[in-house]
Design a protein around this motif. Structure first.
Motif, short mmCIF file in Angstrom:
data_model
loop_
_atom_site.label_atom_id
_atom_site.label_comp_id
_atom_site.label_asym_id
_atom_site.label_seq_id
_atom_site.Cartn_x
_atom_site.Cartn_y
_atom_site.Cartn_z
N UNK A 133 0.82 -1.21 0.00
CA UNK A 133 0.00 0.00 0.00
C UNK A 133 0.86 1.26 0.00
N UNK A 134 1.94 1.27 0.76
CA UNK A 134 2.81 2.45 0.81
C UNK A 134 3.41 2.74 -0.57
N UNK A 135 3.90 1.70 -1.24
CA UNK A 135 4.47 1.87 -2.59
C UNK A 135 3.40 2.38 -3.55
N UNK A 136 2.20 1.80 -3.46
CA UNK A 136 1.12 2.19 -4.36
C UNK A 136 0.71 3.64 -4.12
N UNK A 137 0.67 4.06 -2.85
CA UNK A 137 0.34 5.45 -2.53
C UNK A 137 1.38 6.39 -3.15
N UNK A 138 2.65 6.03 -3.04
CA UNK A 138 3.71 6.86 -3.61
C UNK A 138 3.61 6.92 -5.13
N UNK A 139 3.18 5.83 -5.76
CA UNK A 139 2.96 5.85 -7.21
C UNK A 139 1.83 6.81 -7.57
#
Length: 86
Positions: free
Chosen positions: A24-30
């Motif tokens: 989720x953190x990676x996806x939010x940053x994307x």
């Protein structure tokens, strides 16, 4: 097997976006950077992740995503509030 999550992001204007991801953190940053992010955020940038739910697998995550997207704004807010109170 990868762990899947259902998540909701609140935008700067207060809209709610629902999606699934393994990180989720990676996806939010994307979404934040605009690289591989959803078109949804082009006119209203993401502000914060407001909800995360563990899912059994990708299939479970997809089923929960579809069901969550069908909820009213009020029901989504209740879901978020319930998670905050846990």
């Amino acid at each position: 097997m990868k762990k899947w999550y259902l998540y909701m992001i609140q935008t700067e204007k207060g809209k709610l976006y629902t999606g699934i991801a393994t990180d989720v953190e990676r996806r939010f940053l994307e979404h934040l950077s605009g690289i591989n992010g959803a078109k949804f955020f082009r006119s209203d940038p993401p502000e914060k992740v407001v909800y995360v739910e563990d899912c059994l697998d990708r299939s479970d995550a997809s089923i929960k995503e579809i069901a969550t997207k069908k909820l009213t704004r009020k029901k989504k807010e209740q879901l978020i509030q319930g998670a905050l109170n846990e």
